[in-house]
Scaffold this active site. Sequence first.
Site, short mmCIF file in Angstrom:
data_model
loop_
_atom_site.label_atom_id
_atom_site.label_comp_id
_atom_site.label_asym_id
_atom_site.label_seq_id
_atom_site.Cartn_x
_atom_site.Cartn_y
_atom_site.Cartn_z
N HIS A 1 0.82 -1.21 0.00
CA HIS A 1 0.00 0.00 0.00
C HIS A 1 0.86 1.27 0.00
CE1 HIS A 1 -3.44 -2.40 2.15
NE2 HIS A 1 -3.34 -2.70 0.87
C1 FAD Z 1 -0.44 -7.96 -4.18
C2 FAD Z 1 -1.25 -6.74 -3.85
C3 FAD Z 1 -2.38 -6.87 -3.06
C4 FAD Z 1 -3.14 -5.74 -2.75
N1 FAD Z 1 -4.34 -5.89 -2.13
C5 FAD Z 1 -5.19 -4.83 -2.05
C6 FAD Z 1 -6.54 -5.01 -1.63
O1 FAD Z 1 -7.01 -6.11 -1.37
N2 FAD Z 1 -7.33 -3.90 -1.56
C7 FAD Z 1 -6.86 -2.65 -1.86
O2 FAD Z 1 -7.61 -1.68 -1.72
N3 FAD Z 1 -5.59 -2.48 -2.26
C8 FAD Z 1 -4.77 -3.53 -2.40
N4 FAD Z 1 -3.52 -3.36 -2.91
C9 FAD Z 1 -3.08 -2.00 -3.22
C10 FAD Z 1 -3.82 -1.37 -4.40
O3 FAD Z 1 -4.03 -2.32 -5.42
C11 FAD Z 1 -3.00 -0.19 -4.88
O4 FAD Z 1 -2.83 0.74 -3.83
C12 FAD Z 1 -3.67 0.57 -6.01
O5 FAD Z 1 -4.05 -0.28 -7.05
C13 FAD Z 1 -2.71 1.63 -6.48
O6 FAD Z 1 -3.21 2.29 -7.60
P1 FAD Z 1 -2.35 3.36 -8.34
O7 FAD Z 1 -3.16 3.81 -9.48
O8 FAD Z 1 -1.87 4.36 -7.34
O9 FAD Z 1 -1.02 2.62 -8.84
P2 FAD Z 1 -0.82 1.28 -9.69
O10 FAD Z 1 -1.98 0.36 -9.54
O11 FAD Z 1 0.54 0.79 -9.34
O12 FAD Z 1 -0.83 1.79 -11.20
C14 FAD Z 1 0.29 2.35 -11.80
C15 FAD Z 1 0.29 1.98 -13.27
O13 FAD Z 1 1.30 2.70 -13.94
C16 FAD Z 1 2.04 1.82 -14.76
N5 FAD Z 1 3.38 2.41 -14.87
C17 FAD Z 1 4.28 2.66 -13.88
N6 FAD Z 1 5.38 3.23 -14.38
C18 FAD Z 1 5.18 3.36 -15.71
C19 FAD Z 1 5.97 3.89 -16.78
N7 FAD Z 1 7.18 4.42 -16.57
N8 FAD Z 1 5.45 3.85 -18.04
C20 FAD Z 1 4.22 3.33 -18.27
N9 FAD Z 1 3.43 2.82 -17.29
C21 FAD Z 1 3.92 2.84 -16.04
C22 FAD Z 1 2.00 0.50 -14.03
O14 FAD Z 1 2.27 -0.57 -14.93
C23 FAD Z 1 0.58 0.49 -13.51
O15 FAD Z 1 -0.31 0.02 -14.49
C24 FAD Z 1 -2.73 -4.46 -3.21
C25 FAD Z 1 -1.59 -4.34 -4.01
C26 FAD Z 1 -0.86 -5.47 -4.34
C27 FAD Z 1 0.34 -5.31 -5.23
#
Ligand code: FAD
Length: 463
Positions: free
Chosen positions: A382
């Site tokens: 997280h």
């Molecule tokens: C194993 C696991 C279990 C989890 N369980 C839960 C849960 O049960 N419930 C919950 O609420 N949260 C959970 N989380 C956390 C939650 O999924 C994340 O906090 C949330 O999805 C984050 O969203 P985000 O958009 O901030 O980032 P991310 O989901 O990390 O999205 C970032 C995106 O940007 C892309 N990216 C990064 N750098 C680049 C680049 N240079 N060029 C192009 N693309 C790029 C990545 O590929 C990704 O698609 C979990 C996470 C994991 C990994």
Amino acid sequence: MLGGCGSMNAMIYIRGNRVDYNDWAAEGADGWAYEDVLPLFTRSENNEQFSNAFHGRGGPLNVTQVRDVDPVSHALVDAAASIGIPRNDDFNGERQEGTGQFQVTHRNGMRWSTAEGFLRPVRRRATVTVRTGAQVTRIVLEGDRASGIELKAGQKLERISCSGDVILCAGAFNTPALLQHSGIGPAEHLRAIGIEPLVDLPAVGNHLMEHPIAYTNYELAGKRQGLFDAEDPKHLIKWLLRRRGKLTSNIGETGTHIRTDPAMPGPNFQLLFSPAYFMEHGLQSWDAPAASIVASFIAPESRGSVRVRSADPLRKPAVQLNMLSTDTEMQQMVDAIELAREIAAAAQTAGVLGAEMNPGPAVRTREEITAWLRANAQHTYHPACTARIGSETDGVLDPQLRVHDVQGLRVADTSIMPTIIRGNTMAPAVMIGERCAELIRAPHSSNEMPAPALAAADSGLLT
Ligand SMILES: Cc1cc2nc3c(=O)[nH]c(=O)nc-3n(C[C@H](O)[C@H](O)[C@H](O)COP(=O)(O)OP(=O)(O)OC[C@H]3O[C@@H](n4cnc5c(N)ncnc54)[C@H](O)[C@@H]3O)c2cc1C
């Protein structure tokens, strides 16, 4: 994979606590108090169970409960209730505290990711282009304006220009890394590794917050299987034919939110109950049916950092989590392990759980638990707060998600959080996306938050 971590996470849908958002607003994040963000949560939601002031129907994100919760998960809720933790049917409703079943981003017994809910319906629109197999290497600045991005696809470096805002949403590790690679960040550090600093913003990559987690494990008593036999083909057949059974589980099916000290403003722990052995992120296994009570510290204070280590944007950044760096945090973590053991003892008395494997009988005193935690505590996936809303000295963004001192660049992911919320971080990430969508529709120079969120059906997100 499209959908980011939401396409591989444990699917728990939790928004955090109202005090989290009210604290954000009190610290200067105008427009982010609980009553401001609640409509953003409900707007994106299609909750199959609840329809009331706290929940939405008709939004792109399907929220429901695991269909066939394992009896062990229910028994652990009963055990928690038997030691005085009140039951709670809806952790995202009036109050977060209590014990009950988690809501999950599922539909029809399967994961329902943001890629399914938000992207798939609009993917064929002429205005939408999805590029896979491409890595953004930097944001291009012309003067103080973000004019586009550079990306690498195979060996080819491409530049894509943009007349509106560039929206950076690469997650709490890669968003600050990309800002730094673009020359936006702590100038001294950037210079030291050969990146020309263009905008000196010392907080880029600072304030990294995570939820420390520790797993306790127990054997199951009697003939209980939990998810131990979930890989038996009969469960696959059940899932294929009816989308039911053990393969619909998200592993952490039920749980509890509690405060280890009643004087605290909100819960500081989430205990997850799982009908499976879970240790070291699933890398360890156990050769008999087991259950886990997992303590996730949802109100930590420690801060870490994300720093790029070279001018090469394809190299991974250095991540320093720095969790449990204060004694008060460690004491709370020990309290949580003791509470997990109390719940387990009630479940042992009820004949549901057998012997404890972790921490194990040799770990009894608070000192022993502390030493065990130092060796075994993990992170919860997280990460947040690395490009947080805050002033130019301790933050990166204004409340409209605009990067300080840069025109035409916003951030929309968990890195924007001023402090980490008391819960899993995906639901807030979606809420932040909803807010960003509102902001980019608003007149460009506006410093006001847009009027109350549109209903899901009017938002244009549903086709
Ligand atoms: C194993 C696991 C279990 C989890 N369980 C839960 C849960 O049960 N419930 C919950 O609420 N949260 C959970 N989380 C956390 C939650 O999924 C994340 O906090 C949330 O999805 C984050 O969203 P985000 O958009 O901030 O980032 P991310 O989901 O990390 O999205 C970032 C995106 O940007 C892309 N990216 C990064 N750098 C680049 C680049 N240079 N060029 C192009 N693309 C790029 C990545 O590929 C990704 O698609 C979990 C996470 C994991 C990994």
